[in-house]
Design an enzyme around this catalytic site. Structure first.
Site, PDB file in Angstrom:
ATOM      1  N   HIS A 239      60.332  49.318  84.854  1.00  0.00           N
ATOM      2  CA  HIS A 239      59.670  49.199  86.073  1.00  0.00           C
ATOM      3  C   HIS A 239      60.088  47.948  86.863  1.00  0.00           C
ATOM      4  O   HIS A 239      60.891  47.222  86.193  1.00  0.00           O
ATOM      5  CB  HIS A 239      58.013  49.106  85.753  1.00  0.00           C
ATOM      6  N   GLU A 299      50.683  39.735  81.903  1.00  0.00           N
ATOM      7  CA  GLU A 299      51.712  39.808  83.108  1.00  0.00           C
ATOM      8  C   GLU A 299      50.864  39.160  84.434  1.00  0.00           C
ATOM      9  O   GLU A 299      49.927  39.854  84.647  1.00  0.00           O
ATOM     10  CB  GLU A 299      52.118  41.343  83.682  1.00  0.00           C
TER      11      GLU A 299
END
Length: 336
Positions: A239, A299
């Site tokens: 991604h 993240e």
């Protein structure tokens, strides 16, 4: 590294253990900014520990402060520009956020014997001591007659003022049922803390994810986060993030990450608990669990909303003929 690695990219790895650790009588602090990790332009990280009762003194910053609690419970206090106050206990896995310029304090509680330890994120890669303003430092550099006039008391009341900033110092552990002082202006309407630990994660085949951004934690207008777990043998899919850099903190486990920077530049790195990864906007990557235990990491983005683009989803929603012509995949794989 795999044979697919090619070219070079700026170093995207920094173990927090390599940061200089400043010790105080009530705890310690260490920092990662662009001086030790030049690629990290948009965010900097601080790891801090407070012993039970220890106080991170009254202070403010010229940049927002976002926090994730790693261990223990921290009692936070704040007063906003309208005179409204706030007090909360923030436990493991929970968050707090103070907008820039908001005066606040932090104190380790005795909810356990370890005090508290937390991760701080500042949306400025150059963050250092010049970005923080402490009450003791200010008053030590203000004439005492001015201080006395300001508060309307005798100058002798300030004979014991510290001559320099305290930063972190020992104190008595606060009661866990403490309340903010009664405030005629009321309390801050948008909470500065969020019980992220109580958010139910979304379960996937290889792990879990839960997200906090302005949709669930409205005050945190500059920082969003995804807390991810990946089981042994599984991976966080290929991604990228379309609008913001990613500052990643590995809490536990082992990971392998290949970062694709375009123009045939791709490099693979191994990470473990305590390491920081930094991935610039739009660089492709994955996170593979390379160990035998659950991998857990954060993240973090300098953004009000969490956003990513999935390679699998992109392919699945593109006309099959284009995918087949580009990647030479079979109809069976494209249908899958």
């Amino acid at each position: 590294p795999p044979t697919t690695d090619s070219g070079s990219i700026p170093n995207p790895k920094w173990p927090f253990a390599l940061s200089h650790n400043t010790l105080y009588s009530g705890g310690w602090v260490r920092i990662q900014n662009d001086e030790v990790m030049p690629i990290a332009k948009a965010m900097a990280g601080v790891n801090m520990r407070l012993e039970a009762g220890a106080i991170r003194e009254l202070h403010w910053h010229n940049t927002p402060e976002w926090a994730y609690i790693l261990k223990g419970t921290t009692q936070i206090t704040a007063v906003d520009q309208n005179g409204r106050n706030y007090l909360a206990n923030v436990g493991p896995g929970d968050l707090w956020y103070f907008p820039e310029g908001m005066p606040h304090s932090l104190q380790g509680t005795d909810a356990n014997n370890e005090g508290s330890e937390f991760l701080l994120i500042f949306p400025d890669g150059t963050f250092d001591s010049s970005n923080q303003f402490m009450i003791t430092d200010w008053l030590a550099h203000t004439p005492k007659d001015v201080i006395a006039k300001n508060f309307g008391v005798d100058i002798s009341e300030f004979d014991r003022l510290p001559s320099h900033d305290l930063y972190i110092f020992p104190g008595v552990a606060p009661p866990l049922d403490a309340k903010a002082p009664e405030d005629p202006q009321g309390t801050i309407p948008l909470p500065y803390s969020f019980e992220f630990s109580k958010v139910k994660p979304t379960q996937y085949a290889g792990g879990t994810v839960k997200i906090a951004d302005t949709r669930t934690f409205p005050i945190a207008k500059t920082i969003s986060v995804a807390e991810v777990t990946v089981e042994p043998g599984a991976m966080r899919e290929l991604h990228w993030h379309p609008t913001e850099d990613e500052w990643t903190f590995f809490i536990e486990g082992q990971a392998r990450v290949t970062i694709f920077a375009g123009q045939s530049n791709a490099q693979t790195y191994d990470y473990q608990g305590g390491d920081i990864a930094y991935i610039p906007t739009a660089w492709g990557h994955y996170v593979e669990n390379s160990g035998n235990t659950t991998l857990r990491f954060l993240e973090i983005f300098n953004s009000p909303l969490f956003e990513d683009v999935s390679l699998a989803q992109w392919i699945a929603n593109t006309p099959p003929a284009i995918v087949k012509a580009t990647l030479q995949l079979s109809d069976e794989v494209i249908n899958t």
